[in-house]
Scaffold this motif. Structure first.
Motif, mmCIF file in Angstrom:
data_model
loop_
_atom_site.group_PDB
_atom_site.id
_atom_site.type_symbol
_atom_site.label_atom_id
_atom_site.label_comp_id
_atom_site.label_asym_id
_atom_site.label_seq_id
_atom_site.Cartn_x
_atom_site.Cartn_y
_atom_site.Cartn_z
ATOM 1 N N GLY A 36 0.849 -1.187 0.000
ATOM 2 C CA GLY A 36 0.000 0.000 0.000
ATOM 3 C C GLY A 36 0.886 1.239 0.000
ATOM 4 N N LEU A 37 0.506 2.212 -0.813
ATOM 5 C CA LEU A 37 1.266 3.463 -0.900
ATOM 6 C C LEU A 37 0.401 4.580 -0.324
ATOM 7 C CD1 LEU A 37 3.513 5.364 -2.001
ATOM 8 C CD2 LEU A 37 2.299 5.328 -4.201
ATOM 9 N N THR A 38 0.939 5.328 0.639
ATOM 10 C CA THR A 38 0.186 6.416 1.255
ATOM 11 C C THR A 38 0.853 7.736 0.917
ATOM 12 O OG1 THR A 38 -0.480 4.958 3.054
ATOM 13 C CG2 THR A 38 -0.704 7.302 3.453
ATOM 14 N N MET A 39 0.071 8.644 0.304
ATOM 15 C CA MET A 39 0.619 9.927 -0.150
ATOM 16 C C MET A 39 -0.409 11.037 0.032
ATOM 17 S SD MET A 39 3.765 9.459 -1.490
ATOM 18 C CE MET A 39 4.042 10.869 -2.567
ATOM 19 N N ILE A 40 0.085 12.276 0.018
ATOM 20 C CA ILE A 40 -0.789 13.443 0.004
ATOM 21 C C ILE A 40 -0.367 14.351 -1.145
ATOM 22 C CG2 ILE A 40 0.643 14.687 1.712
ATOM 23 C CD1 ILE A 40 -2.002 15.960 2.735
ATOM 24 N N GLY A 45 -1.773 18.765 -7.787
ATOM 25 C CA GLY A 45 -0.894 17.616 -7.984
ATOM 26 C C GLY A 45 0.478 17.690 -7.346
ATOM 27 N N ALA A 46 0.763 18.760 -6.576
ATOM 28 C CA ALA A 46 2.084 18.852 -5.946
ATOM 29 C C ALA A 46 2.138 17.976 -4.691
ATOM 30 C CB ALA A 46 2.389 20.299 -5.562
ATOM 31 N N VAL A 47 3.288 17.357 -4.452
ATOM 32 C CA VAL A 47 3.440 16.549 -3.231
ATOM 33 C C VAL A 47 4.443 17.176 -2.266
ATOM 34 C CG1 VAL A 47 2.764 14.413 -4.379
ATOM 35 C CG2 VAL A 47 5.189 15.000 -4.239
ATOM 36 N N VAL A 48 5.015 18.306 -2.650
ATOM 37 C CA VAL A 48 6.018 18.957 -1.808
ATOM 38 C C VAL A 48 5.714 20.455 -1.719
ATOM 39 C CG1 VAL A 48 8.466 19.511 -1.542
ATOM 40 C CG2 VAL A 48 7.802 17.302 -2.485
ATOM 41 N N VAL A 49 5.683 20.987 -0.501
ATOM 42 C CA VAL A 49 5.581 22.433 -0.292
ATOM 43 C C VAL A 49 6.694 22.820 0.676
ATOM 44 C CG1 VAL A 49 4.153 24.308 0.604
ATOM 45 C CG2 VAL A 49 3.081 22.432 -0.617
ATOM 46 N N SER A 53 6.282 17.343 2.738
ATOM 47 C CA SER A 53 4.844 17.147 2.530
ATOM 48 C C SER A 53 4.024 17.696 3.694
ATOM 49 C CB SER A 53 4.549 15.651 2.362
ATOM 50 O OG SER A 53 5.003 14.946 3.498
ATOM 51 N N GLY A 54 4.694 18.043 4.801
ATOM 52 C CA GLY A 54 4.018 18.405 6.052
ATOM 53 C C GLY A 54 3.019 19.542 5.893
ATOM 54 N N GLY A 55 3.351 20.548 5.071
ATOM 55 C CA GLY A 55 2.491 21.719 4.921
ATOM 56 C C GLY A 55 1.177 21.431 4.229
ATOM 57 N N LEU A 56 1.042 20.249 3.633
ATOM 58 C CA LEU A 56 -0.190 19.927 2.901
ATOM 59 C C LEU A 56 -1.258 19.289 3.792
ATOM 60 C CD1 LEU A 56 1.389 18.368 -0.335
ATOM 61 C CD2 LEU A 56 0.048 20.473 -0.244
ATOM 62 N N GLY A 57 -0.866 18.754 4.947
ATOM 63 C CA GLY A 57 -1.746 17.858 5.693
ATOM 64 C C GLY A 57 -2.672 18.514 6.703
ATOM 65 N N ASN A 58 -3.438 17.663 7.393
ATOM 66 C CA ASN A 58 -4.287 18.085 8.512
ATOM 67 C C ASN A 58 -4.403 16.892 9.475
ATOM 68 O OD1 ASN A 58 -6.333 16.364 7.551
ATOM 69 N ND2 ASN A 58 -7.908 17.940 7.561
ATOM 70 N N PRO A 59 -5.118 17.008 10.586
ATOM 71 C CA PRO A 59 -5.145 15.905 11.554
ATOM 72 C C PRO A 59 -5.681 14.586 10.974
ATOM 73 C CG PRO A 59 -5.901 17.921 12.609
ATOM 74 C CD PRO A 59 -5.752 18.234 11.144
#
Ligand SMILES: NC(=O)c1ccc[n+]([C@@H]2O[C@H](COP(=O)([O-])OP(=O)(O)OC[C@H]3O[C@@H](n4cnc5c(N)ncnc54)[C@H](OP(=O)(O)O)[C@@H]3O)[C@@H](O)[C@H]2O)c1
Length: 232
Positions: A36-40, A45-49, A53-59
């Motif tokens: 399984g691959l887990t991504m945000i 379509g960007a995966v890096v900020v 990747s931390g800046g893209l997420g939420n709880p």
């Protein structure tokens, strides 16, 4: 507070949790573990900020990642992500993290390795001091990902479920060898422009179809999809 989650698929729609949607035990694929691959990714379509990747997420995204980690026997990550995201030991006791590298440039003094959780997945040619860490050798000059996954239980006996966590270069390699059984993708409700990497980088073109198994949305407009590989 964690934003409330709503299931859109499968029907009927209604309130749900990450554990309910994503928490089922996975069965190995014949000849190798389930991968399984887990991504945000952002809406564009960007995966890096700002380098991670931390800046893209939420709880809820964080909970999804931790849920998938807790389900898995082994985590596998590319050397670039292990370095850039500062990987340390996992929270699940006894879990191992395999770092994939062709060059062998892996920091064996990092907590990931001094804790004993880290191991290296490398080709025969990589200059790794095998006496300082467990090393899974697969391939001659570059990692043979198929072979690595088929033999990963030499390092972690009885592996049934591997959690891959990118980055884009490793993802492209896994996809090229048709090794991704499941994609757990968070779509972060923002567009970030720039020319950062997408889910896959540096890979040959493929056309691999997936079907949606679960689709969730939360109060912050984050969308969480569980996509299963549809093999002919
Ligand atoms: N949004 C997200 O969910 C997410 C998830 C993960 C990472 N990221 C981001 O992605 C960025 C890193 O991208 P990246 O493409 O450089 O990541 P990566 O795939 O983790 O790292 C690339 C390096 O990993 C090794 N590698 C990857 N695939 C390999 C293969 N098939 N065989 C052998 N070695 C392999 C190579 O290491 P050597 O050079 O040592 O040979 C390669 O240079 C970071 O900014 C990270 O924050 C985002």
């Amino acid at each position: 507070m964690t934003p409330a989650l709503r299931r859109l698929l499968p029907l009927p729609a209604g309130p749900t949790t990450i554990a309910e949607a994503f928490g089922a035990e996975r069965r190995p694929t014949p000849g190798r573990p389930w991968v399984g691959l887990t991504m945000i990714a952002s809406l564009d379509g960007a995966v890096v900020v700002d380098g991670s990747s931390g800046g893209l997420g939420n709880p809820n995204d964080r909970e999804l990642l931790l849920t998938m980690r807790d389900l898995a026997d082994v985590i596998v990550v590319g050397a670039g992500t292990a370095r850039g995201e500062g990987y340390g030991p996992p929270r699940k006791p006894g879990q191992r993290i395999g770092v994939v590298t062709n060059s062998g440039k892996v920091d064996l003094t990092s907590r990931l390795f001094t804790s004993g959780a880290g191991f290296v997945i490398a080709p025969a040619s990589a200059p790794i001091d095998d006496t300082r860490c467990d090393t899974l050798r697969a391939g001659t000059d570059k990692v043979d990902l198929r072979l690595a996954l088929a033999t990963i239980d030499a390092i972690v006996p009885g592996v049934r479920h591997v959690q891959a966590e990118g980055g884009p270069t490793l993802n492209a390699g896994l996809l090229a060898d048709d090794l991704i059984d499941e994609l757990d993708l968070t779509v972060s409700p923002r567009m970030v422009a720039g020319d950062g990497p997408r889910l896959t980088s540096h890979g040959a073109h493929v056309d691999a179809r997936f079907t949606i198994a679960d689709l969730l949305v939360d109060d912050e407009s984050f969308m969480f999809g569980r996509w299963l590989r549809a093999r002919p």
